[in-house]
Design a protein around this motif. Structure first.
Motif, PDB file in Angstrom:
ATOM      1  N   ILE A  78       0.789  -1.111   0.421  1.00 17.79           N
ATOM      2  CA  ILE A  78       0.354   0.303   0.343  1.00 17.79           C
ATOM      3  C   ILE A  78       0.955   1.265  -0.044  1.00 17.79           C
ATOM      4  N   PRO A  79       1.085   2.350  -1.068  1.00 20.72           N
ATOM      5  CA  PRO A  79       1.498   3.145  -1.039  1.00 20.72           C
ATOM      6  C   PRO A  79       1.075   4.246  -0.105  1.00 20.72           C
ATOM      7  N   MET A  80       2.563   4.577   0.753  1.00 18.40           N
ATOM      8  CA  MET A  80       2.116   5.730   2.100  1.00 18.40           C
ATOM      9  C   MET A  80       3.177   7.028   1.719  1.00 18.40           C
ATOM     10  N   ALA A  81       2.908   8.414   2.587  1.00 17.53           N
ATOM     11  CA  ALA A  81       2.944   9.608   2.673  1.00 17.53           C
ATOM     12  C   ALA A  81       2.835   9.466   3.292  1.00 17.53           C
ATOM     13  N   VAL A  82       3.176  11.270   4.448  1.00 19.26           N
ATOM     14  CA  VAL A  82       3.270  12.110   5.060  1.00 19.26           C
ATOM     15  C   VAL A  82       2.406  12.986   4.317  1.00 19.26           C
ATOM     16  N   ILE A  83       1.113  13.934   4.846  1.00 24.61           N
ATOM     17  CA  ILE A  83       0.583  14.523   5.024  1.00 24.61           C
ATOM     18  C   ILE A  83       1.676  16.420   4.944  1.00 24.61           C
ATOM     19  N   ASN A  84       1.809  16.727   3.983  1.00 28.66           N
ATOM     20  CA  ASN A  84       2.088  17.964   3.772  1.00 28.66           C
ATOM     21  C   ASN A  84       1.680  18.965   4.677  1.00 28.66           C
ATOM     22  N   LEU A 103      -0.172   9.631  -5.553  1.00 27.47           N
ATOM     23  CA  LEU A 103       0.127   7.768  -4.495  1.00 27.47           C
ATOM     24  C   LEU A 103      -0.073   6.921  -4.917  1.00 27.47           C
ATOM     25  N   LEU A 104      -1.676   7.339  -5.543  1.00 27.41           N
ATOM     26  CA  LEU A 104      -2.739   5.750  -6.393  1.00 27.41           C
ATOM     27  C   LEU A 104      -1.687   5.896  -7.563  1.00 27.41           C
ATOM     28  N   LYS A 105      -1.164   6.430  -8.773  1.00 26.30           N
ATOM     29  CA  LYS A 105      -0.920   6.444  -9.636  1.00 26.30           C
ATOM     30  C   LYS A 105       0.630   5.148  -9.443  1.00 26.30           C
ATOM     31  N   GLU A 106       0.950   5.903  -8.672  1.00 25.48           N
ATOM     32  CA  GLU A 106       2.356   5.588  -8.536  1.00 25.48           C
ATOM     33  C   GLU A 106       2.572   4.225  -7.984  1.00 25.48           C
ATOM     34  N   GLY A 107       1.707   3.805  -6.831  1.00 26.08           N
ATOM     35  CA  GLY A 107       1.827   3.016  -6.573  1.00 26.08           C
ATOM     36  C   GLY A 107       1.488   1.331  -7.214  1.00 26.08           C
TER      37      GLY A 107
END
Length: 107
Positions: A78-84, A103-107
């Motif tokens: 599952i792609p994950m990132a910290v919110i700006n 993220l969904l596109k890159e995931g």
């Protein structure tokens, strides 16, 4: 049923609730059918196992947990990132939604 599930996680799941509302409004405006919800970081394991979100966005106030959370999301694919932080502070639902969609596109 929603096309995608976007999970936000913060300390208690409370501070991201307003952001969820803003993101839902932005998604609706774009004609997207997403299930967007907030939870606490302590509930991440449960949500990954039972809800299977398509992306996880971590609140900036718990960015220090990124390494641990990323290990879990990587294992779950599952792609994950910290919110700006600025987008979070401004409650810019449209910008956080755009980041989640990227993220969904890159995931």
């Amino acid at each position: 049923m929603a096309d995608k599930i976007i999970m936000l996680a913060c300390s208690a799941g409370m501070s991201t609730s307003l952001l969820v509302t803003k993101m839902q409004a932005a998604a609706k405006k774009l004609g997207r059918d997403y299930n967007i919800f907030a939870t606490s970081v302590s509930d991440i394991d449960n949500q990954l196992e039972n809800t299977h979100p398509d992306v996880l966005m971590l609140g900036p106030q718990v960015a220090y947990m990124k390494g641990d959370v990323k290990a879990k999301t990587d294992a779950a694919k599952i792609p994950m990132a910290v919110i700006n932080m600025q987008d979070y502070g401004m409650m810019a639902g449209d910008k956080v939604l755009a980041a989640a969609e990227q993220l969904l596109k890159e995931g």
